[in-house]
Design a protein around this motif. Structure first.
Motif, short mmCIF file in Angstrom:
data_model
loop_
_atom_site.label_atom_id
_atom_site.label_comp_id
_atom_site.label_asym_id
_atom_site.label_seq_id
_atom_site.Cartn_x
_atom_site.Cartn_y
_atom_site.Cartn_z
N GLN A 51 19.91 3.12 36.80
CA GLN A 51 19.33 4.11 37.72
C GLN A 51 17.84 3.85 37.86
OE1 GLN A 51 21.38 6.10 39.15
NE2 GLN A 51 23.10 5.72 37.78
N HIS A 52 17.46 2.79 38.50
CA HIS A 52 16.04 2.48 38.52
C HIS A 52 15.48 2.41 39.91
CE1 HIS A 52 12.26 0.99 37.10
NE2 HIS A 52 12.66 1.29 35.88
N THR A 53 14.25 2.94 40.06
CA THR A 53 13.66 2.97 41.40
C THR A 53 13.22 1.57 41.87
OG1 THR A 53 11.54 3.53 40.40
CG2 THR A 53 12.83 5.36 41.27
N TRP A 192 -0.54 0.44 33.76
CA TRP A 192 0.10 1.32 34.72
C TRP A 192 1.47 0.74 35.06
CZ3 TRP A 192 -4.45 -1.25 36.23
CH2 TRP A 192 -4.36 -2.15 37.28
N SER A 193 2.33 1.62 35.55
CA SER A 193 3.74 1.28 35.72
C SER A 193 4.00 0.36 36.90
CB SER A 193 4.51 2.59 35.92
OG SER A 193 5.87 2.34 36.08
N ASP A 194 5.09 -0.41 36.80
CA ASP A 194 5.53 -1.20 37.95
C ASP A 194 6.56 -0.42 38.78
OD1 ASP A 194 7.58 -1.27 36.12
OD2 ASP A 194 7.78 -3.45 36.08
N ASP A 195 6.82 0.82 38.42
CA ASP A 195 7.78 1.63 39.19
C ASP A 195 7.09 2.17 40.44
OD1 ASP A 195 9.00 1.13 36.83
OD2 ASP A 195 9.46 3.21 36.33
N PRO A 196 7.73 2.03 41.61
CA PRO A 196 7.04 2.42 42.85
C PRO A 196 6.75 3.91 42.96
CG PRO A 196 9.34 1.83 43.28
CD PRO A 196 9.06 1.47 41.86
MG MG Z 1 8.82 -0.04 34.69
#
Ligand code: MG
Ligand code: PML
Length: 254
Positions: A51-53, A192-196
């Motif tokens: 379940q990843h963005t 910081w995150s790599d999630d959009p």
């Molecule tokens: Mg990530």
């Protein structure tokens, strides 16, 4: 009585093939589990990867391995949240914090010039805080900090006492930052995150604690960053060994 054994559980997921064949990194995760809890630990990580963005993975590896080495117990870093409204203000806070951790402004600028290149790495980049030069030779793999966790109940108590949501994202980041900064050669971490869909990042160090900054990139941006500023005179092999192999439990004393 037999001593309880613990297992390191790890997950990595990618899209368009395995990471080492050029696949896009989707998600990674770490846990430490007892034997009886392995099913839950594996299934939580499976869920995290599915379940990843960042997208749907077409490759995933979940593995567990018994830990033979003795654990160390580490306190979580103190937490502070710096509210900002723009990315620019966020990076000014980063500059100020890294400077007060002892890194010269010209070195910070030099590292920032490389950040787009470093963003391609799946793990962390190790940089000499005096020269700004990258020290590790892991290329796009980077360093994956592993073998660390925080008991669910103790984290929930900490979250309540610190007015923080009981969420795995803050927990995972604080576990990692507390482990990294506990090493005497660590000067500071920038992440910081790599999630959009997640724009909060942090600067962490023993002296400054875990300093969250609420906006370090724009929504939709998939470029993350994790840099460890270290004392370059340190033995890099033993530093990396600590990050990858030293088993650590975070524990908060009320
Ligand atoms: Mg990530
Ligand atoms: C990540 O998700 O990869 C890193 C998140 C860093 C910030 C977490 C927080 O304190 O909100």
């Amino acid at each position: 009585m037999e001593e309880e054994q613990f297992y390191s559980v790890r997950m990595r997921a990618s899209q368009n093939g395995r990471h080492e064949c050029g696949g896009k990194h989707i998600s990674g995760g770490e846990a430490i589990s007892t034997y009886d809890n392995l099913q839950k630990a594996v299934s939580d990580l499976l869920e995290k990867g599915l379940q990843h963005t960042r997208g749907k993975p077409d490759f995933m590896q979940v593995q567990f391995e018994v830990i033979e080495e003795p654990f160390i117990k580490i306190k979580p870093l103190d937490i502070v949240t710096n509210e900002v409204t723009t990315v620019e203000d966020g990076h000014s806070v980063v500059m100020r914090l890294l400077e007060s951790a002892g890194i010269q402004q010209k070195i910070i600028q030099k590292v920032y010039e490389q950040i787009t290149e470093y963003s391609g790495a799946r793990g962390a980049i190790i940089v000499d805080y005096r020269t700004g030069e990258r020290l590790d030779d892991r290329f796009e793999r980077g360093i994956r900090v592993s073998r660390m966790d925080w008991n669910v109940g103790n984290f929930a108590d900490w979250a309540e006492a610190n007015n923080m949501p009981n969420h795995s994202r803050v927990k995972e980041a604080l576990v990692l930052a507390s482990k990294v900064s506990s090493h005497p050669s660590s000067i500071a971490e920038l992440c910081w995150s790599d999630d959009p869909d997640y724009v909060t990042g942090y600067v962490a160090s023993r002296k400054l604690g875990y300093q969250r900054i609420t906006k370090l990139k724009e929504l939709g941006d998939e470029q993350g960053c994790r840099i460890f500023f270290v004392d370059g005179t340190t033995c890099l092999d033993s530093y990396i060994h600590f990050l990858e192999k030293q088993p650590v439990f975070i524990h908060w004393e009320k």
